[in-house]
Design a protein around this motif. Structure first.
Motif, PDB file in Angstrom:
ATOM      1  N   TYR A 119      29.417  18.127  38.460  1.00  0.00           N
ATOM      2  CA  TYR A 119      29.920  17.943  39.821  1.00  0.00           C
ATOM      3  C   TYR A 119      29.414  16.653  40.455  1.00  0.00           C
ATOM      4  O   TYR A 119      29.836  16.296  41.550  1.00  0.00           O
ATOM      5  CB  TYR A 119      29.523  19.129  40.697  1.00  0.00           C
ATOM      6  CG  TYR A 119      30.074  20.460  40.224  1.00  0.00           C
ATOM      7  CD1 TYR A 119      31.429  20.757  40.358  1.00  0.00           C
ATOM      8  CD2 TYR A 119      29.241  21.417  39.654  1.00  0.00           C
ATOM      9  CE1 TYR A 119      31.940  21.976  39.931  1.00  0.00           C
ATOM     10  CE2 TYR A 119      29.738  22.637  39.224  1.00  0.00           C
ATOM     11  CZ  TYR A 119      31.089  22.914  39.354  1.00  0.00           C
ATOM     12  OH  TYR A 119      31.587  24.108  38.926  1.00  0.00           O
ATOM     13  N   HIS A 170      33.612  21.656  46.732  1.00  0.00           N
ATOM     14  CA  HIS A 170      33.386  23.054  47.087  1.00  0.00           C
ATOM     15  C   HIS A 170      33.691  23.301  48.562  1.00  0.00           C
ATOM     16  O   HIS A 170      33.578  22.405  49.398  1.00  0.00           O
ATOM     17  CB  HIS A 170      31.929  23.440  46.834  1.00  0.00           C
ATOM     18  CG  HIS A 170      31.406  23.016  45.504  1.00  0.00           C
ATOM     19  ND1 HIS A 170      32.059  23.295  44.329  1.00  0.00           N
ATOM     20  CD2 HIS A 170      30.288  22.329  45.156  1.00  0.00           C
ATOM     21  CE1 HIS A 170      31.369  22.799  43.316  1.00  0.00           C
ATOM     22  NE2 HIS A 170      30.292  22.196  43.792  1.00  0.00           N
ATOM     23  N   ASN A 185      33.273  31.924  49.248  1.00  0.00           N
ATOM     24  CA  ASN A 185      33.960  30.766  48.683  1.00  0.00           C
ATOM     25  C   ASN A 185      35.336  30.696  49.327  1.00  0.00           C
ATOM     26  O   ASN A 185      36.240  31.458  48.991  1.00  0.00           O
ATOM     27  CB  ASN A 185      34.068  30.911  47.162  1.00  0.00           C
ATOM     28  CG  ASN A 185      34.772  29.718  46.509  1.00  0.00           C
ATOM     29  OD1 ASN A 185      35.202  28.789  47.193  1.00  0.00           O
ATOM     30  ND2 ASN A 185      34.902  29.755  45.200  1.00  0.00           N
ATOM     31  N   PHE A 199      39.619  27.360  46.384  1.00  0.00           N
ATOM     32  CA  PHE A 199      40.565  27.946  45.440  1.00  0.00           C
ATOM     33  C   PHE A 199      40.171  27.684  43.991  1.00  0.00           C
ATOM     34  O   PHE A 199      40.962  27.889  43.077  1.00  0.00           O
ATOM     35  CB  PHE A 199      41.978  27.415  45.718  1.00  0.00           C
ATOM     36  CG  PHE A 199      42.506  27.906  47.048  1.00  0.00           C
ATOM     37  CD1 PHE A 199      43.196  29.092  47.132  1.00  0.00           C
ATOM     38  CD2 PHE A 199      42.254  27.185  48.214  1.00  0.00           C
ATOM     39  CE1 PHE A 199      43.657  29.570  48.352  1.00  0.00           C
ATOM     40  CE2 PHE A 199      42.716  27.644  49.442  1.00  0.00           C
ATOM     41  CZ  PHE A 199      43.416  28.842  49.511  1.00  0.00           C
ATOM     42  N   THR A 200      38.913  27.268  43.794  1.00  0.00           N
ATOM     43  CA  THR A 200      38.351  27.140  42.459  1.00  0.00           C
ATOM     44  C   THR A 200      36.945  27.737  42.479  1.00  0.00           C
ATOM     45  O   THR A 200      36.307  27.796  43.549  1.00  0.00           O
ATOM     46  CB  THR A 200      38.263  25.669  42.017  1.00  0.00           C
ATOM     47  OG1 THR A 200      37.480  24.928  42.977  1.00  0.00           O
ATOM     48  CG2 THR A 200      39.657  25.048  41.904  1.00  0.00           C
ATOM     49  N   PRO A 201      36.426  28.190  41.348  1.00  0.00           N
ATOM     50  CA  PRO A 201      35.056  28.727  41.319  1.00  0.00           C
ATOM     51  C   PRO A 201      34.052  27.694  41.801  1.00  0.00           C
ATOM     52  O   PRO A 201      34.199  26.489  41.555  1.00  0.00           O
ATOM     53  CB  PRO A 201      34.842  29.080  39.843  1.00  0.00           C
ATOM     54  CG  PRO A 201      36.214  29.273  39.293  1.00  0.00           C
ATOM     55  CD  PRO A 201      37.088  28.291  40.023  1.00  0.00           C
ATOM     56  N   ALA A 202      33.017  28.155  42.505  1.00  0.00           N
ATOM     57  CA  ALA A 202      32.003  27.259  43.063  1.00  0.00           C
ATOM     58  C   ALA A 202      30.616  27.740  42.675  1.00  0.00           C
ATOM     59  O   ALA A 202      30.331  28.949  42.744  1.00  0.00           O
ATOM     60  CB  ALA A 202      32.120  27.198  44.586  1.00  0.00           C
ATOM     61  N   GLU A 216      33.779  33.207  42.786  1.00  0.00           N
ATOM     62  CA  GLU A 216      35.201  33.029  42.536  1.00  0.00           C
ATOM     63  C   GLU A 216      35.931  32.762  43.858  1.00  0.00           C
ATOM     64  O   GLU A 216      35.408  33.060  44.943  1.00  0.00           O
ATOM     65  CB  GLU A 216      35.775  34.269  41.856  1.00  0.00           C
ATOM     66  CG  GLU A 216      35.199  34.538  40.474  1.00  0.00           C
ATOM     67  CD  GLU A 216      35.487  33.416  39.509  1.00  0.00           C
ATOM     68  OE1 GLU A 216      36.613  32.849  39.565  1.00  0.00           O
ATOM     69  OE2 GLU A 216      34.604  33.084  38.693  1.00  0.00           O
ATOM     70  N   PRO A 217      37.115  32.161  43.813  1.00  0.00           N
ATOM     71  CA  PRO A 217      37.865  31.922  45.053  1.00  0.00           C
ATOM     72  C   PRO A 217      38.025  33.203  45.868  1.00  0.00           C
ATOM     73  O   PRO A 217      38.438  34.243  45.335  1.00  0.00           O
ATOM     74  CB  PRO A 217      39.213  31.406  44.550  1.00  0.00           C
ATOM     75  CG  PRO A 217      38.912  30.805  43.215  1.00  0.00           C
ATOM     76  CD  PRO A 217      37.823  31.647  42.628  1.00  0.00           C
TER      77      PRO A 217
END
Length: 349
Positions: A119, A163, A188, A191-194, A333-334
């Motif tokens: 990241y 994120h 979260n 719309f993507t895993p963080a 997860e989102p």
């Protein structure tokens, strides 16, 4: 009923004896005016039975000075409480603007040592301690015969193409009770895993920390952070030593119950009106280990940096890349949310 001054009271009995309930306890907003603190709004909470503490909406709804009967129980860093505008999120610059105080929150996508991963680069202990809250507010109201104080704020860690994590924090205390309850929800919103690392950096200082202070930790497996560090004196304290090098210990509690606790017992804590033989003050930190399964202990009886950190967490302090390498990195997860609950109690004997 509210217990105050050694007896039980109804709401109307207390209201009959004061012009305003704030004579006894309450929440007061202030604006800091001087030095690097200038411009910050803060809330001072007084419970009426000894406990008072300062909440900083401009710094993640974290807690700076905490006192019992006007005597400090927390540790204050030499930095003071600098405005979040002075914060730099590179390397170890966090150390220049961290406040100390009763609580510094480390997270939301990073806690521990600075580093780099897929990241990008990240700094020590993340951003959330230096992020101002939105929707910062407080309420003080009767719930039947109990007078309750609630402080709330929403703190977000976001970036374009990055994120989108949101922390909603509520801090609750009651008239006549020497305790505070911290309820956090981290979600979260992206719309993507963080990645999600969370560490609650509670900091205790003099005169709670003295040569006769004892620390009672939950039954745990224990390992030092550094290879050259011995496991010694983790349950006791000592006089300041300017040569002392910080010690960090990792505890994994063995108890399989929902809530576990650690205690700091200070027999010589100078509680007004109590003799030195009466038992002093005990601080109890209790948390939900389903979401905070680890405890980091920061032992630093140096000169100036004279502080004990007890830090419930979902990670260690080696940073995000190390957590991923150890296959222990928490991902949200989102739309997923996780709830944290921590209670702090102050008890005289």
């Amino acid at each position: 009923m509210t217990r105050l001054y050694g007896r039980e009271w109804t709401r109307r009995e207390l209201e009959a004896r004061v012009g305003r309930i704030e004579q006894l306890a309450g929440v007061q907003p202030f604006v800091m005016r001087e030095g690097p603190e200038a411009g910050q709004e803060v809330f001072r909470v007084r419970t009426g039975s000894g406990l008072s503490y300062w909440v900083h909406p401009g710094k993640g709804m974290d807690i700076s000075l905490a006192e019992f009967c006007g005597i400090p129980v927390s540790w204050s860093a030499a930095n003071g409480d600098p405005h979040a505008a002075y914060f730099r999120d590179e390397g170890n610059h966090w150390l220049h603007t961290a406040s100390g105080g009763l609580l510094m929150t480390c997270g939301l996508s990073q806690a521990g040592a600075a580093g780099r991963d897929e990241y990008g680069a990240y700094g020590l202990h993340g951003q959330i301690h230096h992020t101002p809250a939105r929707q910062a507010s407080y309420q003080a109201e009767w719930q039947g015969n109990e007078y309750e104080f609630r402080l709330r704020g929403v703190i977000e860690e976001t970036s374009i193409f990055g994120h989108k994590l949101r922390l909603t924090r509520t801090i609750t205390s009651r008239l006549g009770e020497n305790s505070l309850l911290l309820n956090d929800c981290v979600e979260n919103a992206g719309f993507t895993p963080a990645p999600h690392l969370m560490l609650y950096h509670f900091n205790f200082g003099f005169p709670l920390l003295a040569e006769d202070t004892r620390i009672v930790l939950p039954e745990s497996s224990c390992a030092p952070r550094d290879d050259d560090m011995e496991i010694s004196r983790i349950d006791e304290w000592q006089a300041p030593d300017h040569r002392f090098k910080e010690q960090v210990y990792y505890h994994e509690p063995l108890e399989r119950q929902t809530y576990i606790c650690a205690q700091i017992s200070s027999p010589s804590f100078p509680v007004p009106g109590l003799s030195s033989s009466s038992g002093g003050l005990t601080v109890e930190l209790k948390w939900d280990q389903r979401t905070l399964p680890r405890l980091v202990q920061w032992r630093m009886p140096g000169a100036g940096e004279h502080v004990l950190g007890l830090e419930p967490s979902n990670c260690w302090t080696r940073g995000r890349a190390e957590e991923r390498g150890a296959h222990s990195l928490k991902l949200l997860e989102p739309g997923e949310a996780v709830h944290y609950e921590i209670e702090l109690k102050f008890k005289t004997s």
